[in-house]
Design a protein around this motif. Structure first.
Motif, short mmCIF file in Angstrom:
data_model
loop_
_atom_site.label_atom_id
_atom_site.label_comp_id
_atom_site.label_asym_id
_atom_site.label_seq_id
_atom_site.Cartn_x
_atom_site.Cartn_y
_atom_site.Cartn_z
N VAL A 142 -3.08 11.88 24.65
CA VAL A 142 -4.07 10.61 23.33
C VAL A 142 -3.37 9.89 23.44
CG1 VAL A 142 -5.83 11.75 22.11
CG2 VAL A 142 -4.57 13.45 23.63
N PRO A 143 -3.20 8.81 23.35
CA PRO A 143 -2.43 7.75 22.07
C PRO A 143 -3.67 7.81 20.52
CG PRO A 143 -3.87 6.72 23.84
CD PRO A 143 -3.72 8.44 24.37
N GLU A 144 -4.69 8.27 20.40
CA GLU A 144 -5.37 8.21 19.19
C GLU A 144 -5.28 9.16 17.85
OE1 GLU A 144 -6.76 7.70 21.65
OE2 GLU A 144 -7.56 5.91 21.80
N ALA A 145 -3.96 10.41 18.29
CA ALA A 145 -3.31 11.59 18.07
C ALA A 145 -3.23 10.93 16.49
CB ALA A 145 -2.93 12.05 18.80
N GLY A 146 -3.92 11.27 15.46
CA GLY A 146 -3.81 11.28 13.80
C GLY A 146 -2.02 11.15 13.37
N MET A 266 -17.35 19.06 17.78
CA MET A 266 -15.98 20.14 17.64
C MET A 266 -16.21 20.96 16.34
SD MET A 266 -15.55 17.05 14.18
CE MET A 266 -16.22 15.49 15.16
N GLY A 267 -15.73 22.13 16.31
CA GLY A 267 -15.68 23.62 15.82
C GLY A 267 -15.75 24.48 16.29
N ILE A 287 -14.58 20.92 9.45
CA ILE A 287 -14.80 21.01 10.61
C ILE A 287 -14.49 19.70 10.53
CG2 ILE A 287 -15.10 21.16 12.67
CD1 ILE A 287 -16.72 23.45 11.74
N ALA A 288 -15.16 18.74 9.88
CA ALA A 288 -15.15 17.09 9.63
C ALA A 288 -13.97 17.22 9.71
CB ALA A 288 -16.59 16.46 9.04
N ALA A 289 -14.17 17.26 8.66
CA ALA A 289 -11.95 16.82 7.86
C ALA A 289 -11.27 16.87 9.09
CB ALA A 289 -11.46 17.45 6.46
N ARG A 290 -10.98 17.92 9.83
CA ARG A 290 -9.76 18.48 10.64
C ARG A 290 -9.81 17.59 11.40
NH1 ARG A 290 -9.39 23.68 12.56
NH2 ARG A 290 -11.66 24.25 11.18
N ALA A 291 -11.21 17.64 11.74
CA ALA A 291 -11.24 16.49 13.14
C ALA A 291 -10.65 14.98 12.78
CB ALA A 291 -12.33 16.68 13.77
N VAL A 292 -10.92 14.25 12.18
CA VAL A 292 -10.55 12.95 11.34
C VAL A 292 -9.16 13.13 11.51
CG1 VAL A 292 -10.62 11.02 9.22
CG2 VAL A 292 -13.27 13.11 9.97
N THR A 293 -8.53 14.64 10.38
CA THR A 293 -7.10 14.32 10.51
C THR A 293 -6.47 14.04 12.01
OG1 THR A 293 -7.22 15.65 8.36
CG2 THR A 293 -5.25 16.19 9.35
N ALA A 294 -6.93 15.33 12.24
CA ALA A 294 -6.43 15.01 14.24
C ALA A 294 -7.12 13.57 15.17
CB ALA A 294 -7.06 16.05 14.96
N PRO A 296 -8.11 9.77 13.71
CA PRO A 296 -8.75 9.11 12.36
C PRO A 296 -9.61 8.18 12.42
CG PRO A 296 -6.20 9.49 12.13
CD PRO A 296 -6.06 10.29 13.20
N ILE A 297 -10.06 7.71 14.02
CA ILE A 297 -11.00 7.34 14.95
C ILE A 297 -12.26 7.50 14.35
CG2 ILE A 297 -10.52 8.33 17.63
CD1 ILE A 297 -11.11 5.93 18.33
N LEU A 298 -12.19 8.58 14.28
CA LEU A 298 -14.20 9.38 13.90
C LEU A 298 -13.75 9.68 13.09
CD1 LEU A 298 -13.14 12.75 15.95
CD2 LEU A 298 -13.66 11.35 16.68
N ARG A 299 -13.41 8.57 12.27
CA ARG A 299 -14.16 8.66 10.74
C ARG A 299 -14.57 8.37 10.11
NH1 ARG A 299 -10.50 9.13 6.12
NH2 ARG A 299 -8.96 8.45 7.45
N ASP A 300 -15.79 7.22 11.16
CA ASP A 300 -17.15 6.45 10.57
C ASP A 300 -17.69 6.76 12.13
OD1 ASP A 300 -16.29 5.15 8.21
OD2 ASP A 300 -14.98 3.62 9.70
N VAL A 301 -17.51 7.91 12.76
CA VAL A 301 -18.64 8.17 14.28
C VAL A 301 -19.46 9.21 13.48
CG1 VAL A 301 -18.68 9.14 16.40
CG2 VAL A 301 -16.19 7.94 15.62
N PRO A 302 -20.97 9.18 13.69
CA PRO A 302 -21.67 9.75 12.94
C PRO A 302 -21.94 10.90 13.67
CG PRO A 302 -22.96 7.66 12.84
CD PRO A 302 -21.91 7.56 13.64
#
Ligand code: FAD
Length: 373
Positions: A142-146, A266-267, A287-294, A296-302
């Motif tokens: 998973v190349p996108e792992a933070g 997620m959750g 939940i959202a903050a942890r997902a973005v930590t894992a 970061p590509i999710l930062r701007d995904v609604p």
């Protein structure tokens, strides 16, 4: 006028969530007339609010019999999904390419490794394969792992399925196999007389010499009427779903996965709030903050949806499979991992429920372990 036979069956299953439906589906191989009485949209329904993992890693720490039961089901899932697809045309979106549990610190990573080792030790001859991946190896999957991810555990056994399609497939399969489904039929009382169970609903009374109560969080009250004490603590979990994005998660993690359609689900909150199914903005933010930590590509995904649902949880988190001593022919079951265990429920319980010996695999999963009968 309703024919009396419309109200009689060889066995009646109460509750049409994934647990009751999978059991009823499997029972059609053991009894000619299987009836499924289900409540309706107002009921608590974990099946419609869950995450969809078919998951092995982390199941049964200190309870290897539960790990074995989970793996029995996981090993049957591919055939189960294929059978449902062939019979009904419904694709459950089952995937079985393995799964990851992300660790955000070295301490988490070491704890995880110790857990995987315990699983390996408890698996004995059956074996238990796992890999602990540090971030560079994880990024090969998973190349996108933070950068804040320390590593992950991987096992090849894990996977996922769409729980709603699975429920639909099981219901359609049940129907095609001659099962009798009665929605909007909440059972309000059960009487046992002369070897027959009479189940009262607002549409009248239904009868059978055998009954299985699998009504999720509503199981204990009904089970008590047939002499079974089922200890249960509902536990709230909240889930978020994002807009669809291009595929990037090759594998599900324990609390995040990408659906076939592209949404990220997620959750995995665990909240002790009784029967309250409201969402909580604090929990959703975490939940959202942890997902973005894992990732970061999710930062701007609604995020497009969030919901809460109640897990059907016994005090030790393991399933309960109970057979009444005072009302022979009555059974009750609850379980937390109803998606994971659906294949086992459909394939391994029918004989027992129709009078054969209890499968050895569930011998330690009775309510006796809580010192109740
Ligand atoms: C947030 C969350 C995430 C989860 N994630 C996963 C996961 O990733 N993988 C996994 O394997 N499991 C997961 N689970 C657990 C899984 O959803 C449950 O184990 C499973 O759905 C339980 O199914 P059930 O049929 O027992 O209960 P339910 O789905 O709650 O169904 C109960 C049924 O009984 C009916 N009913 C109730 N009372 C009556 C009555 N009096 N008469 C007739 N019918 C009645 C209701 O109408 C309903 O259809 C999750 C659960 C939650 C809450």
């Amino acid at each position: 006028m309703t024919d009396i036979r419309d109200r009689q069956a060889d066995i009646i299953v109460v509750g049409g969530g994934l647990v009751g439906s999978a059991i009823a589906y499997g029972l059609t191989r053991h009894a000619p007339r299987v009836m499924l009485l289900d409540e309706g949209d107002r009921a608590f329904r974990a099946t419609r609010g869950n995450f969809g993992l078919v998951w092995v890693q982390s199941k049964g720490d200190g309870a290897p019999h539960y790990t074995h039961w989970t793996r029995n089901s996981q090993e049957r899932w591919t055939d189960f999904a294929a059978e449902l697809k062939a019979r009904t045309g419904v694709d459950t979106h089952h995937e079985n390419d393995g799964g990851l549990t992300l660790c955000l610190s070295e301490a988490e990573f070491l704890d995880r490794r110790a857990l995987m080792e315990r699983h390996r030790r408890d698996a004995g001859n059956r074996g238990f394969e796992y890999k602990m991946l540090r971030l560079p190896e994880l990024r090969e999957l998973v190349p996108e792992a933070g950068d804040s991810v320390y590593g992950a555990s991987f096992t090849p056994y894990d996977g996922c399925a769409n729980p709603l399609f699975t429920l639909r497939a099981v219901h359609e399969g049940f129907d095609q196999l001659g099962g009798i489904y009665r929605p909007d039929h909440a059972v309000v009382a059960i009487e046992h007389k002369d070897g027959i169970f009479r189940l009262e609903t607002r549409h009248g009374t239904y009868e059978a010499p055998r009954v299985v109560i699998a009504a999720g969080n509503m199981t204990p009250g009904l089970a008590r009427q047939v002499g079974l004490e089922i200890p249960l603590n509902p536990q709230r979990g909240e889930i978020l779903v994002t807009e669809r994005i291009a595929p990037f998660m090759r594998l599900p993690t324990q609390n995040m996965r990408q659906t076939v359609e592209g949404s990220i689900i997620m959750g995995d909150s665990k909240e002790d709030v009784g029967f309250d199914t409201a969402t909580d903005t604090g929990v959703i933010s975490d939940i959202a903050a942890r997902a973005v930590t894992a990732f970061p590509i999710l930062r701007d995904v609604p995020v497009v949806r969030a919901w809460a649902a109640l897990r059907v949880l016994s005090p030790d988190g393991l399933p309960i499979y109970a057979e009444s001593q005072t009302c022979p022919g009555a059974f009750a079951t609850i379980c937390h991992s109803g998606v994971t265990l659906a294949a086992a429920h459909a394939n391994e319980l029918g004989g027992w429920l129709m009078g054969a010996d209890r499968p050895e695999a569930i011998a330690k999963l009775g309510p006796e372990r809580f010192h109740v009968s």
